[in-house]
Design a protein around this motif. Structure first.
Motif, mmCIF file in Angstrom:
data_model
loop_
_atom_site.group_PDB
_atom_site.id
_atom_site.type_symbol
_atom_site.label_atom_id
_atom_site.label_comp_id
_atom_site.label_asym_id
_atom_site.label_seq_id
_atom_site.Cartn_x
_atom_site.Cartn_y
_atom_site.Cartn_z
ATOM 1 N N VAL A 215 -29.569 18.446 61.759
ATOM 2 C CA VAL A 215 -28.843 19.675 61.449
ATOM 3 C C VAL A 215 -28.589 20.459 62.732
ATOM 4 O O VAL A 215 -29.462 20.547 63.611
ATOM 5 N N GLY A 216 -27.406 21.063 62.838
ATOM 6 C CA GLY A 216 -27.089 21.816 64.045
ATOM 7 C C GLY A 216 -27.766 23.172 64.107
ATOM 8 O O GLY A 216 -28.240 23.598 65.165
ATOM 9 N N CYS A 217 -27.826 23.866 62.986
ATOM 10 C CA CYS A 217 -28.392 25.209 62.916
ATOM 11 C C CYS A 217 -28.926 25.427 61.512
ATOM 12 O O CYS A 217 -28.272 25.062 60.531
ATOM 13 N N VAL A 218 -30.111 26.026 61.401
ATOM 14 C CA VAL A 218 -30.667 26.415 60.103
ATOM 15 C C VAL A 218 -30.663 27.932 60.038
ATOM 16 O O VAL A 218 -31.300 28.593 60.859
ATOM 17 N N ALA A 219 -29.925 28.476 59.092
ATOM 18 C CA ALA A 219 -29.901 29.929 58.861
ATOM 19 C C ALA A 219 -30.454 30.157 57.464
ATOM 20 O O ALA A 219 -29.768 29.911 56.471
ATOM 21 N N LEU A 220 -31.692 30.595 57.387
ATOM 22 C CA LEU A 220 -32.371 30.683 56.094
ATOM 23 C C LEU A 220 -32.617 32.124 55.697
ATOM 24 O O LEU A 220 -32.886 32.983 56.531
ATOM 25 N N THR A 221 -32.503 32.367 54.402
ATOM 26 C CA THR A 221 -32.749 33.706 53.875
ATOM 27 C C THR A 221 -34.219 33.831 53.469
ATOM 28 O O THR A 221 -34.837 32.869 53.036
ATOM 29 N N ARG A 222 -34.730 35.069 53.594
ATOM 30 C CA ARG A 222 -36.147 35.333 53.313
ATOM 31 C C ARG A 222 -36.328 36.503 52.348
ATOM 32 O O ARG A 222 -37.296 37.253 52.456
ATOM 33 N N GLY A 223 -35.389 36.661 51.425
ATOM 34 C CA GLY A 223 -35.489 37.742 50.459
ATOM 35 C C GLY A 223 -35.495 39.098 51.131
ATOM 36 O O GLY A 223 -34.647 39.406 51.973
ATOM 37 N N ALA A 224 -36.478 39.908 50.788
ATOM 38 C CA ALA A 224 -36.571 41.261 51.327
ATOM 39 C C ALA A 224 -36.862 41.289 52.820
ATOM 40 O O ALA A 224 -36.731 42.338 53.461
ATOM 41 N N ASP A 225 -37.228 40.135 53.397
ATOM 42 C CA ASP A 225 -37.512 40.063 54.831
ATOM 43 C C ASP A 225 -36.286 39.711 55.662
ATOM 44 O O ASP A 225 -36.385 39.599 56.891
ATOM 45 N N GLY A 226 -35.139 39.510 55.010
ATOM 46 C CA GLY A 226 -33.924 39.255 55.772
ATOM 47 C C GLY A 226 -33.653 37.789 56.003
ATOM 48 O O GLY A 226 -33.758 36.975 55.081
ATOM 49 N N ALA A 227 -33.303 37.430 57.228
ATOM 50 C CA ALA A 227 -32.891 36.057 57.539
ATOM 51 C C ALA A 227 -33.517 35.590 58.841
ATOM 52 O O ALA A 227 -33.854 36.396 59.718
ATOM 53 N N LEU A 228 -33.657 34.286 58.956
ATOM 54 C CA LEU A 228 -34.158 33.649 60.176
ATOM 55 C C LEU A 228 -33.189 32.543 60.553
ATOM 56 O O LEU A 228 -32.853 31.696 59.724
ATOM 57 N N VAL A 229 -32.720 32.557 61.794
ATOM 58 C CA VAL A 229 -31.778 31.551 62.281
ATOM 59 C C VAL A 229 -32.451 30.764 63.399
ATOM 60 O O VAL A 229 -32.973 31.346 64.356
#
Length: 309
Positions: A215-229
């Motif tokens: 995978v080139g990039c993982v952009a994951l959501t974390r609910g109330a904690d926002g996102a991690l890329v």
């Protein structure tokens, strides 16, 4: 920006104000009942269109009233739905989502026609003129078939993204979709899916293991904690926006649409993740993917106002 979304399309039925399931054949009053276009392809298509993209969507529906309603909802949002193929032997996929007064939202789901969609349902011109291809639910196609589709796109210079519908806790899921991963520029899961796919409670480590799969990039959501890329060179954490959350249904799809839009507008990873969170914040303040009224300018102004404060 011309985008095609391919894969899962669902009609969501939201029942708001559930105290409990009535016993026997008893009834109960609720606050409201509504429905909206959803799914990792359908919901994402809707939001992308609101953000200004030219969107056409591809998937399978039934020849039923649910399919007609789903198509009408997407068409009303400006999505080109001519790629939705009717299947006469199976119903359109649908979910009933009872939203409890504390915000919990269990769901009943019928897979329906989504299980019957394949590459043969795509017309020969499906990839023509595209800037981006988003595959919602690669697990429904399987890795080899999903990889073939995404590979075709990348051979034409089209960027790609994918998001899962499954929870990720199936121990064979990662291998099932494995052949598709090297053809994905942006994988857009949530935190539970990353944990389930990789077995790691450390989200950054889990994301890196997906990068190792190609995978080139993982952009994951974390609910109330926002996102991690996470990429091979960069790790970016972005907080969620503080809003009064009504319903989180569709927030993942809206983040995906916002992130994709921002990247194609030239924003860096941090700004793209922030924009994705801003779109999700708009959706979270109402019921379903189509909640509230917003467009690109509205979301930009919202993000700027919150950044300034």
């Amino acid at each position: 920006m011309s985008i095609a979304t391919v894969g899962v399309h669902v009609l969501d039925i939201h029942v708001i104000g559930i105290e409990s399931i009535p016993s026997g054949s008893d009834g109960a009053l609720v606050e409201s009942i509504s429905f909206s276009a959803a799914g990792t392809a359908g919901g994402t298509a809707l939001v992308l269109s609101r953000l200004g993209a030219a969107v056409r969507t591809y998937g399978a529906i039934g020849t039923d009233s649910i399919g007609r309603s789903l198509t009408d909802l997407l068409t009303a949002e400006g999505v080109d739905t001519r790629g939705l193929v009717p299947k006469s032997d199976i119903q359109t996929s649908s979910s009933v989502i009872p939203v409890r007064t504390n915000g919990d939202r269990p769901a009943w789901h019928c897979i329906g026609a989504n299980a019957g969609f394949g590459l043969d349902d795509l017309g020969p011109d499906a990839l023509d003129g595209l800037d981006h291809l988003h595959l919602g639910g690669p697990e429904f196609l399987g890795g080899p078939v999903a990889g073939e589709l995404l590979g075709r796109a990348r051979d034409r210079g089209i960027t790609t993204s994918a998001d899962l519908l499954s929870g990720g806790d199936d121990p064979g899921l990662l291998e099932w979709i494995g052949e598709a991963l090297p053809h994905i520029d942006y994988l857009l899961p949530n935190d539970e899916q990353v944990r389930g796919l990789t077995g790691s409670d450390d989200l950054e480590a889990g994301a890196r293991s997906l990068l190792e799969r190609g995978v080139g990039c993982v952009a994951l959501t974390r609910g109330a904690d926002g996102a991690l890329v996470v990429t091979g060179d960069e790790v970016v954490a972005v907080p969620a926006f503080a809003v009064d959350v009504v319903d989180t249904t569709g927030c993942g799809d809206s983040f995906s649409a916002g992130f994709i839009t921002a990247r194609h507008r030239g924003l860096d990873l941090a700004a793209a993740a922030e924009f994705g969170c801003a779109v999700a914040a708009h959706v979270a303040q109402g019921i379903g993917t189509a909640a509230n009224s917003y467009d690109l300018a509205t979301v930009e102004a919202f993000a700027e106002a919150h950044r300034s404060s």
